[in-house]
Structure formats: structure tokens, C-alpha cells
Design a protein around this motif. Structure first.
Motif, PDB file in Angstrom:
ATOM      1  N   ALA A 194       0.819  -1.221   0.000  1.00 13.69           N
ATOM      2  CA  ALA A 194       0.000   0.000   0.000  1.00 13.69           C
ATOM      3  C   ALA A 194       0.846   1.260   0.000  1.00 13.69           C
ATOM      4  CB  ALA A 194      -0.930  -0.005   1.208  1.00 13.69           C
ATOM      5  N   SER A 195       2.080   1.179   0.482  1.00 16.70           N
ATOM      6  CA  SER A 195       2.949   2.352   0.539  1.00 16.70           C
ATOM      7  C   SER A 195       3.694   2.602  -0.766  1.00 16.70           C
ATOM      8  CB  SER A 195       3.957   2.196   1.687  1.00 16.70           C
ATOM      9  OG  SER A 195       4.900   1.169   1.387  1.00 16.70           O
ATOM     10  N   ARG A 196       3.593   1.699  -1.707  1.00 14.05           N
ATOM     11  CA  ARG A 196       4.316   1.833  -2.963  1.00 14.05           C
ATOM     12  C   ARG A 196       3.622   2.834  -3.903  1.00 14.05           C
ATOM     13  NH1 ARG A 196       7.053  -3.635  -4.838  1.00 14.05           N
ATOM     14  NH2 ARG A 196       7.573  -4.585  -2.825  1.00 14.05           N
ATOM     15  N   CYS A 298       6.283  -6.692  -6.927  1.00  9.92           N
ATOM     16  CA  CYS A 298       5.322  -6.012  -7.797  1.00  9.92           C
ATOM     17  C   CYS A 298       4.298  -7.032  -8.292  1.00  9.92           C
ATOM     18  CB  CYS A 298       6.032  -5.415  -9.014  1.00  9.92           C
ATOM     19  SG  CYS A 298       7.305  -4.201  -8.656  1.00  9.92           S
ATOM     20  N   VAL A 299       3.138  -6.556  -8.706  1.00 11.60           N
ATOM     21  CA  VAL A 299       2.231  -7.420  -9.438  1.00 11.60           C
ATOM     22  C   VAL A 299       2.696  -7.395 -10.886  1.00 11.60           C
ATOM     23  CG1 VAL A 299       0.558  -5.544  -9.706  1.00 11.60           C
ATOM     24  CG2 VAL A 299      -0.140  -7.891 -10.116  1.00 11.60           C
ATOM     25  N   VAL A 332      -6.781  -4.654 -17.654  1.00  6.68           N
ATOM     26  CA  VAL A 332      -6.086  -5.324 -16.544  1.00  6.68           C
ATOM     27  C   VAL A 332      -5.433  -4.291 -15.630  1.00  6.68           C
ATOM     28  CG1 VAL A 332      -4.063  -6.734 -16.000  1.00  6.68           C
ATOM     29  CG2 VAL A 332      -5.736  -7.536 -17.686  1.00  6.68           C
ATOM     30  N   LEU A 333      -4.761  -3.319 -16.217  1.00  2.63           N
ATOM     31  CA  LEU A 333      -4.097  -2.300 -15.402  1.00  2.63           C
ATOM     32  C   LEU A 333      -5.114  -1.492 -14.605  1.00  2.63           C
ATOM     33  CD1 LEU A 333      -1.431  -1.026 -17.964  1.00  2.63           C
ATOM     34  CD2 LEU A 333      -1.018  -2.436 -15.937  1.00  2.63           C
ATOM     35  N   GLU A 334      -6.249  -1.177 -15.215  1.00  4.25           N
ATOM     36  CA  GLU A 334      -7.284  -0.424 -14.494  1.00  4.25           C
ATOM     37  C   GLU A 334      -7.756  -1.199 -13.264  1.00  4.25           C
ATOM     38  OE1 GLU A 334     -11.639   1.731 -15.155  1.00  4.25           O
ATOM     39  OE2 GLU A 334     -10.829   0.429 -16.737  1.00  4.25           O
ATOM     40  N   ARG A 335      -8.011  -2.488 -13.431  1.00  4.65           N
ATOM     41  CA  ARG A 335      -8.480  -3.271 -12.282  1.00  4.65           C
ATOM     42  C   ARG A 335      -7.436  -3.305 -11.175  1.00  4.65           C
ATOM     43  NH1 ARG A 335     -10.611  -9.599 -12.024  1.00  4.65           N
ATOM     44  NH2 ARG A 335     -10.896  -9.602  -9.748  1.00  4.65           N
ATOM     45  N   LEU A 336      -6.172  -3.479 -11.546  1.00  8.49           N
ATOM     46  CA  LEU A 336      -5.116  -3.542 -10.530  1.00  8.49           C
ATOM     47  C   LEU A 336      -4.953  -2.215  -9.810  1.00  8.49           C
ATOM     48  CD1 LEU A 336      -2.455  -5.603 -12.528  1.00  8.49           C
ATOM     49  CD2 LEU A 336      -3.949  -6.429 -10.687  1.00  8.49           C
ATOM     50  N   LEU A 337      -5.122  -1.119 -10.540  1.00  7.81           N
ATOM     51  CA  LEU A 337      -5.002   0.195  -9.917  1.00  7.81           C
ATOM     52  C   LEU A 337      -6.202   0.524  -9.036  1.00  7.81           C
ATOM     53  CD1 LEU A 337      -3.579   2.107 -13.013  1.00  7.81           C
ATOM     54  CD2 LEU A 337      -2.358   1.700 -10.862  1.00  7.81           C
ATOM     55  N   GLU A 339      -8.214  -1.811  -7.631  1.00 10.76           N
ATOM     56  CA  GLU A 339      -8.405  -2.857  -6.611  1.00 10.76           C
ATOM     57  C   GLU A 339      -7.045  -3.251  -6.037  1.00 10.76           C
ATOM     58  OE1 GLU A 339     -10.743  -6.130  -8.054  1.00 10.76           O
ATOM     59  OE2 GLU A 339     -12.056  -4.817  -9.233  1.00 10.76           O
ATOM     60  N   PRO A 340      -6.468  -2.410  -5.178  1.00 11.70           N
ATOM     61  CA  PRO A 340      -5.120  -2.674  -4.655  1.00 11.70           C
ATOM     62  C   PRO A 340      -5.026  -3.952  -3.836  1.00 11.70           C
ATOM     63  CG  PRO A 340      -6.148  -0.811  -3.532  1.00 11.70           C
ATOM     64  CD  PRO A 340      -7.009  -1.122  -4.702  1.00 11.70           C
ATOM     65  N   ASP A 341      -6.104  -4.385  -3.199  1.00 15.07           N
ATOM     66  CA  ASP A 341      -6.039  -5.634  -2.433  1.00 15.07           C
ATOM     67  C   ASP A 341      -5.815  -6.833  -3.362  1.00 15.07           C
ATOM     68  OD1 ASP A 341      -6.413  -4.239  -0.107  1.00 15.07           O
ATOM     69  OD2 ASP A 341      -8.558  -4.708   0.069  1.00 15.07           O
TER      70      ASP A 341
END
Length: 377
Positions: A194-196, A298-299, A332-337, A339-341
Motif C-alpha cells: 500500500a505504501s508503494r 510487484c504485481v 487489466v491495469l485499471e483493475r489492478l489500480l 483494486e489494490p487488495d
């Protein structure tokens, strides 16, 4: 009377292994060869030597690093294939390797010709990519040499599949996946996800093989959706490939988000400071940069091409997207950004897999075992 110890046979000489590879330093083949030579220095009973084929762009500072680190290496001329072969013949006759390991196209051709002329007992061909510039004539040479080669190694199962499709002998064609140094990423678990920075890092040289343009187009789509993640492109390569990408970023209106940082020596720190490691690419052998992104916590997001598909399992320890599909990559990038969990879950799984399966120590053990098996020790 002399003791029985005095009449015992002297200890066997070390197993001598020569690794021949391009001296361009821009791809993974050179890094793998250097890693294997350095590992063999610490391996009991081994005496390694690295031979680099000189290129116009061989960076002198990298040669100075090898010397400072104590890596045993020699240079072979690269101005003509004949000059390379005969220099290697002389080096082989001087060093007398038990095994000559020839890495990458087209070095594996010239290296094996030299090994045959110098009567090296065991030749090994290592293929580092799923797509190379084989003409019909060079493929014919590779098949001829394969009949005289002890082992043909793909740096991934995907590369082995390509080798088999080329007609390489199945009984002597194996896969030894590449590995990375894990030590630079030891602190990854202590960096809270979360701090990244919620941004994207792509580590790849600027070349036809890599697909930076699709990532740029995906980032432009994200901007239309209200997301503006910072993007870093780290890597060298030719300006004729980099300059059009810089113009594309401007044309797409995302130049302020995108940093072309060039060749940097702090890749682990950059990765561990960011959430997403992306590799948009057209083809791969075994993508070390992507594995480093996984090891950094990283993811990982990458194109679903051979060589990548065995590193990432979509939805389990990373995300795969169709090659060249900017919309799918943006989704895919939108979902990862957003939905950080979910991103953190994939990142943790990816790091665990990188540590368990893709370490340099495992790679070194596999190559050492191969050389011992060939020599019979």
C-alpha cells in the motif's frame, strides 16, 4: 618405504567449462553466462572461463566490472565469423575445456564450429529466445551441428518446444529455466504494498522484440478513464527504436506521465518502490526482467507469449494479456489500480513463486549437474 599415499594417483584436474556468448551486454544471454561462470568459481572441482565476442558497442565499463570482480574472461574478435572461430579455436587449445557452452544466436554456430575444430569433448548449445533470425541456411547449419552436440538447452520449456519444432534431437534437447539473483530483492517483503507508488515500471531494452508502444496506448486509454499512473521505461537500446516511442507518448498526450530513464543500475530499488511491473513484448525466451519484478513484490503483467506463459499463471501469480492488445492491457491495469487488495494478493503470490522456482542458485545447480553428467563425474 614410501607410504601408500605417496604412490596414490594425483587428484583429478578441475572440470573445465568455457562459456561463449556475445559481448553486447544488452540481453539476458550474457548475464546468464556471466552468472554461470561466477557460480562455477565457487563450485568445488570446476574451473570456468568466460569468452565474449567483441561487439562495436561492447561497453568498456562492463569489462572493467568483470575484471574488478575477478571473473575470468577473454575476448574474441567479432569483426568476422572466421576471425571469431579461429580465435576461439586458439582459446580452446590453450584452455582445453571439457565442455564448451555456446549461448545464443548466432554465437552458438561459431562457437560449436570452433569446438569441433579444437576437438572439445562436449559441446552444449543454449538457445535464449523463442524467435531468432534464422535463415534457411543457418537453420541447416544448426541442424548439422546438433548431430555433433552433446546437449541442446532451451532457457525455458517454450524455447525447448521451438527447438524441437526446428528438428533438434528430442533425446538431447532439454530445458533449464533461467534464474535471477534474489539477494537484491531481499527487502521486498518489508515494503508494504500500500505504501508503494501506484505506478508502472517496464524494464526492457528498446528493440523490435519489445512492445513499449502497446503499453503507451494502454496508458492513454487509462487517462481517458480518469487514471494517470506514472510510467518508467528502464533499458538501453538503439535511438531508432526509442525516439518513435518518445514521439508517440507526446502524440497520445501522456508525455508528462512517462519517464524514459535509460540504463540504470538501481532496478531493484525502482521496482520495490512501485506496484506494477509490466512486460509488453512480442516474444521471449525466459524474461528475467519480469521475474525480477515478481521478486521485487510487484504485481506482474505481461504479454501472453511463449516463455512468458510458463512464468506467469494468469489470475494466480500475475496477469497475462493478449500480445499487442492495448484495450485488454488497459482493462487489466485499471483493475489492478482500482483494486489494490487484489493487486497485493497477486504480487505476494508472484514473489513467492519467483523465490521458489526462479533463483539463480537453482539455475547454477542445473548447469553444474549437466556438465558433470556429460563428463561422467
Amino acid at each position: 618405504m614410501p607410504s601408500s599415499d605417496a604412490t596414490s594417483s594425483p587428484p583429478a584436474r578441475p572440470l573445465r567449462v568455457m562459456h561463449f556468448v556475445t559481448g553486447g551486454f544488452s540481453g539476458g544471454a550474457t548475464q546468464v553466462a556471466i552468472a554461470l561462470v561466477n557460480a562455477a568459481r565457487a563450485e568445488p572441482g570446476f574451473e570456468p572461463l568466460l569468452v565474449l565476442r567483441r561487439k562495436r558497442r561492447t561497453p568498456p565499463e562492463r569489462l572493467a566490472e568483470l575484471k574488478a570482480n575477478g571473473t575470468p574472461f577473454r575476448m574474441a574478435p567479432g569483426w568476422s565469423h572466421a576471425a571469431t572461430i579461429w580465435a576461439l579455436v586458439r582459446l580452446c587449445r590453450e584452455f582445453r575445456p571439457d565442455v564448451l557452452v555456446c549461448h545464443g544466436f548466432s554465437e552458438h554456430l561459431w562457437g560449436r564450429y570452433a569446438g569441433l575444430l579444437a576437438k572439445v569433448p562436449h559441446l552444449v548449445h543454449v538457445e535464449h529466445n523463442t524467435r531468432e533470425r534464422y535463415t534457411r541456411w543457418r537453420l541447416a547449419q544448426s541442424r548439422w551441428l546438433a548431430k555433433r552436440t552433446a546437449r541442446i538447452v532451451g532457457c525455458s520449456e517454450g524455447v525447448r518446444d521451438v527447438l524441437l519444432a526446428q528438428g533438434m534431437p528430442a533425446e538431447r534437447t532439454v530445458a533449464i529455466p533461467n534464474g535471477i539473483r534474489l539477494e537484491p530483492f531481499a527487502a521486498a517483503d518489508s515494503v508494504d504494498f500500500a505504501s508503494r507508488v501506484p505506478g508502472i515500471v517496464m524494464v526492457a531494452r528498446f528493440a523490435k522484440q519489445k512492445d513499449h508502444a502497446t503499453l503507451l496506448r494502454a496508458v492513454a486509454l487509462l487517462r481517458e478513464r480518469g487514471l494517470a499512473p506514472p510510467v518508467q521505461f528502464a533499458g538501453g537500446g538503439k535511438s531508432l527504436h526509442r525516439a518513435p516511442l518518445e514521439r508517440l507518448a507526446k502524440d497520445l498526450g501522456i508525455a508528462s506521465q512517462v519517464a524514459f530513464v535509460g540504463v540504470v543500475r538501481d532496478v531493484p530499488a525502482r521496482l520495490m518502490a512501485h506496484r506494477i511491473a509490466c512486460l509488453s513484448t512480442h516474444y521471449e525466451g525466459m524474461p528475467l526482467a519480469l521475474i525480477e519484478g515478481m521478486a521485487a513484490g510487484c504485481v506482474a503483467v505481461a504479454s501472453a507469449v511463449p516463455g512468458v506463459r510458463e512464468v506467469l499463471r494468469d489470475g494466480k501469480d500475475g496477469r497475462l494479456v493478449p500480445e499487442g492488445d492495448a484495450v485488454a492491457l488497459a482493462d487489466v491495469l485499471e483493475r489492478l489500480l482500482r483494486e489494490p487488495d487484489e493487486a497485493a494478493r497477486l504480487a505476494a503470490a508472484g514473489r513467492a513463486r519467483a523465490v521458489a522456482e526462479f533463483s539463480r542458485e537453482r539455475m547454477n545447480r542445473d548447469y553444474a549437474a549437466l556438465c558433470r553428467a556429460l563428463v561422467g563425474v
